[in-house]
Motif scaffolding. Structure first.
Motif, mmCIF file in Angstrom:
data_model
loop_
_atom_site.group_PDB
_atom_site.id
_atom_site.type_symbol
_atom_site.label_atom_id
_atom_site.label_comp_id
_atom_site.label_asym_id
_atom_site.label_seq_id
_atom_site.Cartn_x
_atom_site.Cartn_y
_atom_site.Cartn_z
ATOM 1 N N TRP A 120 20.257 14.225 -16.240
ATOM 2 C CA TRP A 120 21.669 14.013 -15.832
ATOM 3 C C TRP A 120 22.478 13.626 -17.051
ATOM 4 C CZ3 TRP A 120 23.185 15.166 -11.010
ATOM 5 C CH2 TRP A 120 22.196 15.242 -10.009
ATOM 6 N N CYS A 127 25.714 9.273 -14.861
ATOM 7 C CA CYS A 127 25.020 8.560 -13.765
ATOM 8 C C CYS A 127 25.374 9.210 -12.433
ATOM 9 C CB CYS A 127 25.419 7.094 -13.753
ATOM 10 S SG CYS A 127 24.693 6.156 -12.361
ATOM 11 N N PRO A 128 24.391 9.570 -11.602
ATOM 12 C CA PRO A 128 24.723 10.182 -10.303
ATOM 13 C C PRO A 128 25.412 9.235 -9.349
ATOM 14 C CG PRO A 128 22.321 10.155 -10.702
ATOM 15 C CD PRO A 128 22.945 9.491 -11.858
ATOM 16 N N SER A 129 25.387 7.910 -9.663
ATOM 17 C CA SER A 129 25.998 6.939 -8.743
ATOM 18 C C SER A 129 27.429 6.630 -9.118
ATOM 19 C CB SER A 129 25.163 5.653 -8.727
ATOM 20 O OG SER A 129 25.777 4.656 -7.943
ATOM 21 N N CYS A 130 27.670 6.323 -10.405
ATOM 22 C CA CYS A 130 29.031 5.919 -10.795
ATOM 23 C C CYS A 130 29.662 6.857 -11.800
ATOM 24 C CB CYS A 130 29.012 4.500 -11.361
ATOM 25 S SG CYS A 130 28.021 4.339 -12.865
ATOM 26 N N GLU A 166 29.010 7.302 -14.864
ATOM 27 C CA GLU A 166 29.100 6.733 -16.221
ATOM 28 C C GLU A 166 28.262 7.596 -17.170
ATOM 29 O OE1 GLU A 166 30.181 3.884 -19.170
ATOM 30 O OE2 GLU A 166 30.954 4.336 -17.172
ATOM 31 N N CYS A 211 21.172 3.016 -15.372
ATOM 32 C CA CYS A 211 22.583 3.130 -15.747
ATOM 33 C C CYS A 211 23.067 1.792 -16.269
ATOM 34 C CB CYS A 211 23.409 3.571 -14.539
ATOM 35 S SG CYS A 211 25.184 3.644 -14.859
ATOM 36 N N CYS A 256 26.050 0.509 -13.474
ATOM 37 C CA CYS A 256 25.737 0.105 -12.102
ATOM 38 C C CYS A 256 24.273 -0.199 -11.892
ATOM 39 C CB CYS A 256 26.180 1.172 -11.105
ATOM 40 S SG CYS A 256 25.238 2.709 -11.233
ATOM 41 N N TYR A 299 21.712 1.920 -11.777
ATOM 42 C CA TYR A 299 21.035 2.950 -10.976
ATOM 43 C C TYR A 299 19.728 3.351 -11.652
ATOM 44 C CZ TYR A 299 20.590 7.008 -7.907
ATOM 45 O OH TYR A 299 20.151 7.924 -6.983
ATOM 46 N N ASP A 300 18.659 3.484 -10.888
ATOM 47 C CA ASP A 300 17.337 3.851 -11.395
ATOM 48 C C ASP A 300 17.322 5.354 -11.639
ATOM 49 O OD1 ASP A 300 14.744 4.062 -12.114
ATOM 50 O OD2 ASP A 300 13.910 3.462 -10.163
ATOM 51 N N VAL A 306 15.417 10.112 -10.058
ATOM 52 C CA VAL A 306 16.365 11.195 -9.821
ATOM 53 C C VAL A 306 15.764 12.498 -10.301
ATOM 54 C CG1 VAL A 306 18.697 12.028 -10.271
ATOM 55 C CG2 VAL A 306 18.253 9.575 -10.084
#
Length: 522
Positions: free
Chosen positions: A13, A16-19, A21, A30, A33, A35-36, A40
């Motif tokens: 990626w 970040c797939p969550s935020c 960033e 991340c 946030c 994120y692990d 992913v």
């Protein structure tokens, strides 16, 4: 100076797939946030399956020749959507809308033309907007996403709760348990469709509640809740309901006399009192006594005055009649004894009299009757009355007493007739009474010897105010009064209450002649 984030060649990626960033090389979490990133999967390439261009056919459809009337041709897969170009700005420099409902024709789920009612406003059918006949309009299903790998739990974070398992089929009912439940329902009187009632909230279940213990003998219970005890002030200790006083309604019946007293509908207490009794003359013939007293409301302790006078007069008559004293003389002496009993209340005084020397002394009126030896004797002071009602109603009735009142004096002096006098607001102002502040005690007595049967009605003004005339009183007395004196007294009290009950009501009924030869007092 800012530094651009570099992504390692193997990084799945760029952000970040969550935020969203940007990520750096070698990041496992991340930085913004947390994120692990190790859990992913690699980002898959986007392969659109259906062209969005209007009129484009599905790639999975069989090739078919385009309609000659269709001006549009299918766009290749992945080609950008050819939206209508925006019109020029108008004179107000406001851009025209990019797309109108009429620019694109709508179709339903079967790719047929929308009906006119469902067609967008302004949309019209244009030739060539239909899809080629026989084209496959189905959309191929999207490929299934790869399963997510198991992610080890993070230290210090509790695991997520598991979803409850889907309920399975209900277990088969136990025939033995069903039979036992049916037997218990039958024992409790429940039918096939009945359910045991559930007590309301806050109410004890009568099937399991502890029964209320029986109160000790002689305990007075509340007439409202029938459970609380009544305190010395006359109020229920459980619900606070004021209890009826003992004198609010009283009844007494002997063999040849009966009396009823009621508080009425307007007064807060009953200030009337009565006494009925029977004795024997020296020759053994019966003698019946009835005494009725009415407390003067403008005086102090009128309820005590009426009780004291009734008891004293009754005791005096019971003591004199067996000693060969003439009934009329015995009546005179009884009124004197009643007056002395009321006077003694003023001499005794009370807490109120010690602080207020301007209060009136206790006072009351009195009327009494004795039926003995073929004589009918009456005595009175005040405005309580006695009536003679013959059993034969074709014979006129008679009033046996004269009121000690302002109205009676006006009539006796010839200044007013009876109707005018009793219509005056001063009509019931009494001129004679029993009490320490009475002007001069003049007991009135009279003796009669009726030649036919009838009844004597002895009453307070609480009754005769609603049957003032002799004819009215005679009509109110039941025809069987001679044989049912208690019932007749009850009917007369009810007559006054039905008329308004503005005052205390007390009535005594004495049949004449005395029917019962028995002697005794009560």
């Amino acid at each position: 100076m800012s530094q651009m984030h570099q992504v390692t060649p193997g990084s799945p990626w760029p952000t970040c797939p969550s935020c969203a960033e940007p990520l750096e090389s070698g990041d496992l979490f991340c930085g913004a946030c947390g994120y692990d990133l190790s859990a992913v999967h690699a980002q898959q390439e986007d392969h659109p399956t259906v062209a969005i261009s209007p009129g484009a056919a599905s790639p999975a459809a069989d090739p078919a020749p385009a309609s000659p009337a269709s001006p549009a041709s299918p766009a290749p897969p992945g080609a950008p959507v050819e939206w209508p170009e925006a019109r020029e700005v108008d004179s107000a420099d406001v851009p025209a809308p990019v797309h109108l409902p009429s620019d694109l024709a709508g179709t339903d789920s079967a790719d047929a033309e929308l009906p006119a009612a469902a067609r967008p406003l302004g949309a019209e059918h244009t030739p060539g907007s239909e899809r080629p006949p026989g084209a496959d309009h189905s959309v191929p299903p999207l490929p299934d996403a790869p399963p997510m790998p198991d992610v080890p739990p993070m230290p210090g974070v509790p695991p997520a709760p598991q979803a409850p398992a889907a309920p399975g089929p209900d277990p088969a009912p136990d025939p033995a348990a069903a039979a036992a439940a049916a037997a218990a329902a039958a024992a409790n009187g429940l039918g096939d469709f009945d359910e045991p009632s559930t007590p309301s909230r806050g109410t004890p279940d009568p099937r399991t509640a502890t029964p209320t213990p029986t109160p000790p003998a002689g305990t007075k219970l509340c007439v409202a809740c029938r459970a609380g005890r009544v305190d010395r002030d006359g109020y229920c200790e459980r619900c606070g309901h004021a209890q009826p006083r003992e004198r609010d309604h009283m009844e007494q019946e002997l063999d040849a006399v009966a009396a009823v007293s009621d508080r009425g509908l307007r007064h807060h207490r009953n200030e009337d009192a009565f006494a009925v009794s029977a004795t024997a003359l020296p020759d053994g013939s019966p003698a019946v006594v009835a005494v009725v007293c009415d407390g003067v409301s403008s005086a102090t302790r009128p309820d005590e005055a009426s009780v004291a006078a009734a008891q004293a007069a009754n005791e005096s008559l019971l003591a004199a009649l067996p000693r060969e004293v003439h009934p009329q003389q015995a009546m005179h002496d009884a009124i004197i004894a009643a007056s002395e009993a009321v006077n003694s209340l003023a001499e005794q005084g009370g807490p109120a009299a010690e602080h207020d020397h301007h209060q009136n002394a206790p006072a009351c009126t009195i009327v009494a009757s004795v039926v003995a030896g073929g004589l009918l004797v009456v005595g009175w002071v005040g405005d309580s009355r006695a009536y003679w009602i013959p059993a034969d109603r074709s014979i006129p009735a008679a009033r046996l007493t004269e009121d000690d009142s302002w109205a009676a004096q006006m009539v006796a002096a010839g200044l007013m007739n009876e109707a005018e006098a009793y219509a005056d607001e001063r009509a019931h102002a009494i001129t004679g009474w029993l009490g320490a502040d009475a002007y001069e005690l003049e007991p009135h007595t009279a003796s009669f010897k009726p030649d036919r049967p009838g009844v004597v009605v002895v009453c307070t003004d609480g009754l005769w105010n609603y049957a003032e005339g002799v004819e009215e009183m005679s009509a109110a007395v039941p025809a069987d009064a001679g044989s049912r004196p208690l019932h007749s007294a009850q009917v007369l009290v009810g007559h006054a209450l039905d008329g308004g009950g503005h005052d205390n009501v007390t009535v005594a009924v004495l049949p004449f002649p005395v029917a019962s030869p028995g002697a005794g007092s009560a």
